[in-house]
Write a protein that holds these residues in place. Sequence first.
Motif, mmCIF file in Angstrom:
data_model
loop_
_atom_site.group_PDB
_atom_site.id
_atom_site.type_symbol
_atom_site.label_atom_id
_atom_site.label_comp_id
_atom_site.label_asym_id
_atom_site.label_seq_id
_atom_site.Cartn_x
_atom_site.Cartn_y
_atom_site.Cartn_z
ATOM 1 N N GLU A 15 35.378 31.688 54.305
ATOM 2 C CA GLU A 15 36.707 31.304 54.792
ATOM 3 C C GLU A 15 37.823 32.135 54.164
ATOM 4 O OE1 GLU A 15 37.103 29.370 57.254
ATOM 5 O OE2 GLU A 15 35.003 28.709 57.380
ATOM 6 N N GLY A 16 37.460 33.095 53.347
ATOM 7 C CA GLY A 16 38.473 33.953 52.739
ATOM 8 C C GLY A 16 39.372 33.229 51.747
ATOM 9 N N ILE A 17 38.817 32.224 51.078
ATOM 10 C CA ILE A 17 39.591 31.471 50.085
ATOM 11 C C ILE A 17 39.495 32.196 48.755
ATOM 12 C CG2 ILE A 17 39.829 29.269 48.888
ATOM 13 C CD1 ILE A 17 38.481 27.948 51.325
ATOM 14 N N LYS A 18 40.628 32.616 48.220
ATOM 15 C CA LYS A 18 40.635 33.404 46.993
ATOM 16 C C LYS A 18 41.564 32.791 45.958
ATOM 17 C CE LYS A 18 39.701 37.707 49.510
ATOM 18 N NZ LYS A 18 40.182 39.086 49.804
ATOM 19 N N ILE A 19 41.358 33.189 44.717
ATOM 20 C CA ILE A 19 42.243 32.779 43.632
ATOM 21 C C ILE A 19 42.758 34.028 42.951
ATOM 22 C CG2 ILE A 19 41.239 30.503 43.216
ATOM 23 C CD1 ILE A 19 39.463 31.692 41.117
ATOM 24 N N ASP A 20 43.955 33.930 42.414
ATOM 25 C CA ASP A 20 44.548 35.095 41.757
ATOM 26 C C ASP A 20 45.190 34.683 40.435
ATOM 27 O OD1 ASP A 20 46.958 33.833 42.456
ATOM 28 O OD2 ASP A 20 47.127 35.007 44.304
ATOM 29 N N GLU A 21 45.857 35.628 39.808
ATOM 30 C CA GLU A 21 46.453 35.384 38.497
ATOM 31 C C GLU A 21 47.538 34.324 38.547
ATOM 32 O OE1 GLU A 21 46.146 36.032 34.465
ATOM 33 O OE2 GLU A 21 44.937 36.851 36.104
ATOM 34 N N ASP A 59 47.567 31.681 40.438
ATOM 35 C CA ASP A 59 46.892 30.379 40.423
ATOM 36 C C ASP A 59 46.522 29.989 38.994
ATOM 37 O OD1 ASP A 59 46.854 30.003 43.253
ATOM 38 O OD2 ASP A 59 45.202 31.429 43.384
ATOM 39 N N PHE A 60 46.019 30.943 38.247
ATOM 40 C CA PHE A 60 45.627 30.672 36.861
ATOM 41 C C PHE A 60 46.842 30.308 36.016
ATOM 42 C CE2 PHE A 60 44.679 32.136 32.499
ATOM 43 C CZ PHE A 60 43.585 31.331 32.238
ATOM 44 N N ASN A 61 47.931 31.056 36.163
ATOM 45 C CA ASN A 61 49.138 30.792 35.370
ATOM 46 C C ASN A 61 49.723 29.417 35.690
ATOM 47 O OD1 ASN A 61 48.982 33.277 34.086
ATOM 48 N ND2 ASN A 61 50.236 34.308 35.619
ATOM 49 N N LYS A 62 49.696 29.026 36.962
ATOM 50 C CA LYS A 62 50.209 27.696 37.344
ATOM 51 C C LYS A 62 49.370 26.599 36.703
ATOM 52 C CE LYS A 62 52.228 29.076 41.771
ATOM 53 N NZ LYS A 62 52.118 28.973 43.256
ATOM 54 N N ARG A 63 48.057 26.818 36.676
ATOM 55 C CA ARG A 63 47.189 25.806 36.060
ATOM 56 C C ARG A 63 47.456 25.717 34.563
ATOM 57 N NH1 ARG A 63 42.587 23.202 37.961
ATOM 58 N NH2 ARG A 63 43.671 23.557 39.932
ATOM 59 N N ILE A 64 47.709 26.848 33.917
ATOM 60 C CA ILE A 64 48.027 26.860 32.493
ATOM 61 C C ILE A 64 49.327 26.096 32.243
ATOM 62 C CG2 ILE A 64 48.700 28.321 30.544
ATOM 63 C CD1 ILE A 64 45.747 28.413 31.128
ATOM 64 N N GLU A 65 50.311 26.285 33.131
ATOM 65 C CA GLU A 65 51.602 25.600 32.984
ATOM 66 C C GLU A 65 51.469 24.093 33.122
ATOM 67 O OE1 GLU A 65 54.093 27.367 35.892
ATOM 68 O OE2 GLU A 65 54.239 29.314 34.872
ATOM 69 N N SER A 66 50.409 23.639 33.778
ATOM 70 C CA SER A 66 50.218 22.195 33.979
ATOM 71 C C SER A 66 49.587 21.513 32.769
ATOM 72 C CB SER A 66 49.332 21.951 35.202
ATOM 73 O OG SER A 66 47.991 22.370 34.947
ATOM 74 N N ALA A 67 49.262 22.272 31.730
ATOM 75 C CA ALA A 67 48.637 21.699 30.536
ATOM 76 C C ALA A 67 49.547 20.650 29.903
ATOM 77 C CB ALA A 67 48.322 22.801 29.529
ATOM 78 N N HIS A 68 48.935 19.567 29.416
ATOM 79 C CA HIS A 68 49.713 18.475 28.826
ATOM 80 C C HIS A 68 50.294 18.854 27.468
ATOM 81 C CE1 HIS A 68 48.383 15.965 32.052
ATOM 82 N NE2 HIS A 68 47.108 16.030 31.686
ATOM 83 N N ASP A 69 49.581 19.682 26.737
ATOM 84 C CA ASP A 69 50.045 20.057 25.409
ATOM 85 C C ASP A 69 49.462 21.411 25.030
ATOM 86 O OD1 ASP A 69 47.352 19.537 24.667
ATOM 87 O OD2 ASP A 69 47.853 17.439 24.301
ATOM 88 N N GLU A 70 49.835 21.898 23.869
ATOM 89 C CA GLU A 70 49.403 23.217 23.430
ATOM 90 C C GLU A 70 47.895 23.267 23.219
ATOM 91 O OE1 GLU A 70 49.740 27.162 22.630
ATOM 92 O OE2 GLU A 70 51.256 25.770 23.438
ATOM 93 N N LYS A 71 47.308 22.176 22.769
ATOM 94 C CA LYS A 71 45.867 22.137 22.538
ATOM 95 C C LYS A 71 45.110 22.340 23.838
ATOM 96 C CE LYS A 71 42.269 19.328 20.338
ATOM 97 N NZ LYS A 71 41.978 18.053 19.633
ATOM 98 N N GLN A 72 45.545 21.654 24.885
ATOM 99 C CA GLN A 72 44.890 21.811 26.183
ATOM 100 C C GLN A 72 45.110 23.220 26.736
ATOM 101 O OE1 GLN A 72 46.408 19.504 29.485
ATOM 102 N NE2 GLN A 72 44.407 19.388 30.455
ATOM 103 N N ARG A 73 46.287 23.756 26.518
ATOM 104 C CA ARG A 73 46.589 25.109 26.983
ATOM 105 C C ARG A 73 45.665 26.128 26.318
ATOM 106 N NH1 ARG A 73 49.733 29.447 25.477
ATOM 107 N NH2 ARG A 73 50.668 30.624 27.195
ATOM 108 N N GLU A 74 45.476 25.991 25.025
ATOM 109 C CA GLU A 74 44.588 26.902 24.301
ATOM 110 C C GLU A 74 43.144 26.779 24.808
ATOM 111 O OE1 GLU A 74 45.037 26.005 20.198
ATOM 112 O OE2 GLU A 74 47.061 26.860 20.039
ATOM 113 N N ALA A 75 42.740 25.557 25.111
ATOM 114 C CA ALA A 75 41.380 25.347 25.630
ATOM 115 C C ALA A 75 41.213 26.026 26.997
ATOM 116 C CB ALA A 75 41.088 23.856 25.742
ATOM 117 N N MET A 76 42.247 25.959 27.834
ATOM 118 C CA MET A 76 42.191 26.613 29.142
ATOM 119 C C MET A 76 42.090 28.123 29.001
ATOM 120 S SD MET A 76 44.968 24.544 31.479
ATOM 121 C CE MET A 76 44.629 22.916 32.131
#
Length: 436
Positions: free
Chosen positions: A380-386, A388-405
């Motif tokens: 279906e041509g579904i792709k992910i890019d940088e 998408d990754f940065n948005k997911r990182i921004e959704s982290a609840h705290d710094e610990k979760q961000r580092e884990a991501m």
Amino acid sequence: MNFTTEGIGAEVKLTASGPTKKSYEASLKGERLKAVESKWVAIARDQAKLPGFRRGRISDEVVIEQLGSWIRREVTQEVANVVVQEIVKREDLKIVYSPLVSKVDYHFGERLSLEAVFEIEPSLVVKNYKGLVLERKRRKISEEEVEVELGRLLQESETQYLVPIEEKTRENAGHWALISARFGGRLNGASGDPASESLLQWGQELISVDEECLPLGMREALEGLGAGQSKIWEMPIDDDCPTLELQGKTMAGRLELLELKRMEGAHCGRGQEAQEYAGQMAKWKEEVRAVLNQRLEARSQGILRDQITAELLRENSVDVPEAELEIRASELLGRARTLFALSGREIAPEHDNELRVKYRIEAANEIRLAYLVRDIAKREGIKIDEDDFNKRIESAHDEKQREAMLKNRDSVLYDILMDKVFDFLLANAKIQEVEV
């Protein structure tokens, strides 16, 4: 499928082929083998430091005698690497893990043979993933649910006070009793005032009426008492009581309820402050209702995803590489052991095999779903890019979760792809709304 590798000229033939595994036999003989061996003998001669010999001036016979094991290992490694790379290139194999090289049979200067076994991704054609028929149950959040959740939040967020109340003691009412108790004078039904001789005395003790570890019969004795009232209460004495003459007997005492209280919040009083507090309730209820609706929608989406997963697995049979299955099942079992250990328990040996079977099934379904998701994304041509990754990182609840991501980038990227594919499947599904 037989071929001869480029460069060293090893002969390779396919010996076994399955949905997730291929085995090849490779051999190198005569002058072709000697050419590889000569290279490593020369390398060994140039690097060797042997007593009584000058570097580079050692004969082949001495080098082979002294460093033969190392030469054989390097020759075998080179031949294995060339064979593996050539097989992957020619066969276009999508390998899951590094191939297993075994059954090495090496006769120096004559013949070297080995077997290479590849765990490969299954070949699949995903089907029946559009137009899935799903059921979504709809219900409204009740007023009672709002009241209960609001009460919980207020209790957690407010300073609580014990406030005297004028009512009778009863269970499950949040009652706290200020009591005075005196035991003595009457054992096993003997006559006399139980308070006349003090064997045991409690004075001005505050207890929760619903406390699980109250002495036997005390809760029943408190039931129905009001402030200032008392009751004769008989308490059985345990056989392990340190006072021998009291063991196994029944001791009577007088239990007096001095005051009855209940835990209440800071805004539960009277006056202007209470009125202002009450004025906020309607707004708070709507906010709580919105949060509960969000939770309900999240659960609903989770149920829809579970239905999609079940349909995909039912409609598509996918072979799972054994090595991948074993590793994932071991990870799940290891996680279970860790959780048990953190709670101070351990998995009983008699349940070990049962859990291994359970987690192999769970691991197999996880792996099958991953292959199906990737195939749907490709089709279906579904792709992910940088981004998408940065948005997911921004959704982290705290710094610990961000580092884990950041540390587990590949896992995060897969989760994003999974979300996108499920959004696509939901958008193309036939969802039947059911009111409950």
